[in-house]
Design a protein around this motif. Structure first.
Motif, PDB file in Angstrom:
ATOM      1  N   GLY A 179     -48.072  46.074  45.509  1.00 60.69           N
ATOM      2  CA  GLY A 179     -48.347  44.706  44.910  1.00 60.69           C
ATOM      3  C   GLY A 179     -47.203  43.999  44.921  1.00 60.69           C
ATOM      4  O   GLY A 179     -46.901  42.684  45.261  1.00 60.69           O
ATOM      5  N   ALA A 180     -45.838  44.616  44.525  1.00 57.08           N
ATOM      6  CA  ALA A 180     -44.503  44.026  44.669  1.00 57.08           C
ATOM      7  C   ALA A 180     -44.137  43.654  46.180  1.00 57.08           C
ATOM      8  O   ALA A 180     -43.592  42.753  46.418  1.00 57.08           O
ATOM      9  CB  ALA A 180     -43.269  44.891  44.313  1.00 57.08           C
ATOM     10  N   ILE A 224     -47.939  43.615  29.577  1.00 56.81           N
ATOM     11  CA  ILE A 224     -49.161  44.596  29.035  1.00 56.81           C
ATOM     12  C   ILE A 224     -50.147  44.306  30.338  1.00 56.81           C
ATOM     13  O   ILE A 224     -50.160  43.169  30.707  1.00 56.81           O
ATOM     14  CB  ILE A 224     -49.762  44.129  27.721  1.00 56.81           C
ATOM     15  N   LEU A 225     -50.682  45.305  30.549  1.00 53.41           N
ATOM     16  CA  LEU A 225     -51.600  45.293  31.817  1.00 53.41           C
ATOM     17  C   LEU A 225     -52.644  43.961  31.832  1.00 53.41           C
ATOM     18  O   LEU A 225     -53.287  43.907  30.781  1.00 53.41           O
ATOM     19  CB  LEU A 225     -52.574  46.516  31.861  1.00 53.41           C
ATOM     20  N   GLY A 226     -52.641  43.303  32.795  1.00 54.81           N
ATOM     21  CA  GLY A 226     -53.676  42.155  32.931  1.00 54.81           C
ATOM     22  C   GLY A 226     -53.159  41.073  32.335  1.00 54.81           C
ATOM     23  O   GLY A 226     -54.084  39.968  31.977  1.00 54.81           O
ATOM     24  N   GLN A 227     -52.018  40.886  31.665  1.00 53.91           N
ATOM     25  CA  GLN A 227     -51.612  39.916  30.672  1.00 53.91           C
ATOM     26  C   GLN A 227     -50.315  39.151  31.444  1.00 53.91           C
ATOM     27  O   GLN A 227     -49.521  38.691  30.861  1.00 53.91           O
ATOM     28  CB  GLN A 227     -51.143  40.190  29.469  1.00 53.91           C
ATOM     29  N   VAL A 228     -50.211  38.901  32.795  1.00 55.27           N
ATOM     30  CA  VAL A 228     -49.257  38.103  33.423  1.00 55.27           C
ATOM     31  C   VAL A 228     -49.603  36.705  33.020  1.00 55.27           C
ATOM     32  O   VAL A 228     -50.847  36.291  33.565  1.00 55.27           O
ATOM     33  CB  VAL A 228     -49.102  38.323  34.991  1.00 55.27           C
ATOM     34  N   ASP A 249     -50.905  42.756  39.091  1.00 52.02           N
ATOM     35  CA  ASP A 249     -49.901  42.157  38.085  1.00 52.02           C
ATOM     36  C   ASP A 249     -48.392  42.031  38.601  1.00 52.02           C
ATOM     37  O   ASP A 249     -47.675  40.905  38.604  1.00 52.02           O
ATOM     38  CB  ASP A 249     -49.717  42.912  36.759  1.00 52.02           C
ATOM     39  N   TYR A 250     -48.186  43.166  39.225  1.00 55.93           N
ATOM     40  CA  TYR A 250     -46.778  43.290  40.059  1.00 55.93           C
ATOM     41  C   TYR A 250     -46.940  42.360  41.005  1.00 55.93           C
ATOM     42  O   TYR A 250     -45.882  41.356  41.218  1.00 55.93           O
ATOM     43  CB  TYR A 250     -46.501  44.548  40.568  1.00 55.93           C
ATOM     44  N   GLN A 251     -47.806  42.275  41.725  1.00 59.70           N
ATOM     45  CA  GLN A 251     -47.536  41.051  43.127  1.00 59.70           C
ATOM     46  C   GLN A 251     -47.672  39.621  42.351  1.00 59.70           C
ATOM     47  O   GLN A 251     -46.930  38.731  42.991  1.00 59.70           O
ATOM     48  CB  GLN A 251     -49.203  41.125  43.737  1.00 59.70           C
ATOM     49  N   LYS A 252     -48.238  39.347  41.456  1.00 57.95           N
ATOM     50  CA  LYS A 252     -48.209  37.977  40.598  1.00 57.95           C
ATOM     51  C   LYS A 252     -46.642  37.744  40.217  1.00 57.95           C
ATOM     52  O   LYS A 252     -46.104  36.474  40.376  1.00 57.95           O
ATOM     53  CB  LYS A 252     -49.200  37.911  39.354  1.00 57.95           C
TER      54      LYS A 252
END
Length: 483
Positions: A345-346, A245-249, A291-294
């Motif tokens: 981000g990826a 979910i967005l912002g929840q990595v 998020d994708y980058q993380k």
């Protein structure tokens, strides 16, 4: 439907690879045609790190040229979204059909991509006849026969299998599936042993969701892997679905991957998407990019993380809206196949940068310049900031108010409060003293007449954070819109 239960495994590709190996050993020079592979494609970034980047495929989507182009150029691993599941491969007991799965396998082989198998044993998407099996002994025999046939059919082609999928509850207890209640705790071990017998070369994985953080569920799987490895039960890898979910990595994602790797098994992000409430705005897409980058960064930083697989290419075909009403926009390409900030981000997570057009100048007689506003050029900029202590996030929207399209853009402004840009998305932002320059990302270079594009960045300030007084777009002054 055909009865393939006694047919030999498909091995027509491995001998071809062996033939290449013989020729190479003999000193032959072989020219193998490959797709053009730009330095910033996801697969080239993955390859540079010794990893793979995959996607879940429904082969009929390959008929769309835009889908096919992305699939061909961006990924070096393929997983069948549904075609290799039990309901698809054995709809009637001991009657096997592989047409849909073979289509995915053939596509992977034709493009030199690795093939990942999903999933041999799962509490969903199994055929109705399985429910009719009352005894645990008979169900165990049916399960082992299914694994022997399906994994055997793809032996030599699949690099890894999700042998057992979603076997645990969030509290760490065993999911009370038909396999758990009728066979008992041993069913997971028996499934892995059957898979090893069917395909000794494939890596064997256990896969689950909500295990991305160190929590009760991931720890239960950790304990199972530790037990299996200590007793010599075949298990080679653990899959982390990462339906986020967005912002929840999770902040401990990387530490979680590493603790499994320390047990001597590979790890993989297997089904990544990041859902958000739709319609998405620029701020949400910026968070999704982060998020994708993380996630990609966490994998990049763990040697035994074999790669990242995203659960689809385009929002057009995402499973998310059907399962989570009001949510969607979870993938890296939107419904029209336009790259989203998540792609940047990826790429950044795997060590890449987005190549942006370099503005050009001309001398002598005037000539058309694609980096200037079109005929009747004009622009308006809105600048909004969220700030805290000594940091801030800025979101900028550039609107083309002229009558012609802008093809490639450079936005410039100055800071007067000592602000410093630290990170950007959907653009490349550089700073020299007080002067700041933002240039378009590869996917948002064109702004049609009357259209707009947005980008954002993070920065620091020393307590004073005044907004820029003026902006220029490709050298032309812009009006200031409401931020």
């Amino acid at each position: 439907m055909t009865d393939d239960s006694k047919r030999p495994p498909r091995r027509h590709r491995r001998p071809l690879q062996a033939a290449f190996a013989v020729l190479l050993a003999a000193g032959a020079v072989i020219a193998i045609p490959q797709l053009a592979d730009a330095a910033t494609t996801l697969q080239s970034l993955a390859r540079a790190k010794g990893k793979t980047v995959g996607f879940a495929l429904t082969s009929s989507y390959l008929n769309e040229p835009a889908y096919r182009n992305i699939a061909d150029t961006e990924f070096n691993l393929v997983v069948a979204e549904n075609a290799m599941k039990w309901s698809e491969t054995e709809p009637s007991r001991n009657q096997f059909t592989y047409a849909a799965g073979d289509a995915v396998a053939d596509y992977a082989a034709s493009g030199g991509k690795q093939l990942y198998g999903h999933a041999l044993v799962w509490h969903q998407q199994y055929p109705g006849w399985v429910d009719g099996i009352s005894g645990g002994t008979d169900l165990l025999a049916a399960m082992k026969n299914h694994i022997a046939n399906v994994a055997g059919h793809y032996a030599g082609e699949v690099v890894a299998w999700d042998v057992v999928n979603e076997a645990f509850e969030d509290n760490g207890s065993r999911r009370q599936s038909i396999f758990q209640t009728r066979i008992g705790d041993s069913y997971i071990e028996e499934a892995f042993k059957a898979a090893r017998a069917a395909d000794p070369a494939a890596k064997l994985c256990i896969n689950d969701y909500s295990t991305d953080a160190i929590n009760a569920k991931s720890t239960a799987i950790y304990n199972l892997v530790r037990d299996f490895t200590s007793r010599g039960v075949p298990i080679d890898c653990v899959g982390f679905q990462a339906h986020l979910i967005l912002g929840q990595v999770p902040s401990d994602l990387q530490a979680n991957l590493r603790r499994f790797a320390d047990l001597g098994v590979d790890v993989r992000i297997t089904e990544l998407d990041v859902r958000l409430q739709t319609p998405a705005d620029a701020s949400e897409l910026a968070t999704q990019r982060s998020d994708y980058q993380k996630v990609f960064t966490a994998c990049a930083n763990v040697t035994r993380c074999t790669g990242v697989t995203v659960w689809g290419i385009t929002d057009k075909y995402s499973w998310v809206p059907d399962v989570f009403p009001g949510y969607g926009a979870a993938l890296m390409w939107d419904e029209n196949y336009a790259k989203k900030p998540a792609y940047d981000g990826a790429a950044a997570g795997f060590g890449g940068t987005v190549t942006t057009p370099t503005p050009t100048t001309t001398t002598g007689s005037p000539s058309p310049n694609p980096t200037t506003p079109g005929p009747g050029g004009g622009c308006a900029v809105s600048y909004g900031v969220n700030q805290w202590n000594t940091g801030f996030t800025a979101n900028v929207t550039v609107r083309n108010t002229g009558s012609g399209a802008v093809d490639g853009w450079t936005l410039r402004w100055s800071y007067t409060g000592g602000q410093t840009v630290t990170q950007s998305w959907s653009s490349s932002v550089t700073q020299s003293g007080t002067a700041v320059t933002a240039t378009n990302a590869a996917w948002n270079a064109s702004i049609p007449a009357g259209g707009s594009t947005s980008f954002g960045f993070n920065g620091t300030h020393s307590g004073s954070n005044p907004a820029p007084a003026a902006f220029t777009l490709n050298g032309a002054a812009c009006s200031m819109a409401q931020g």
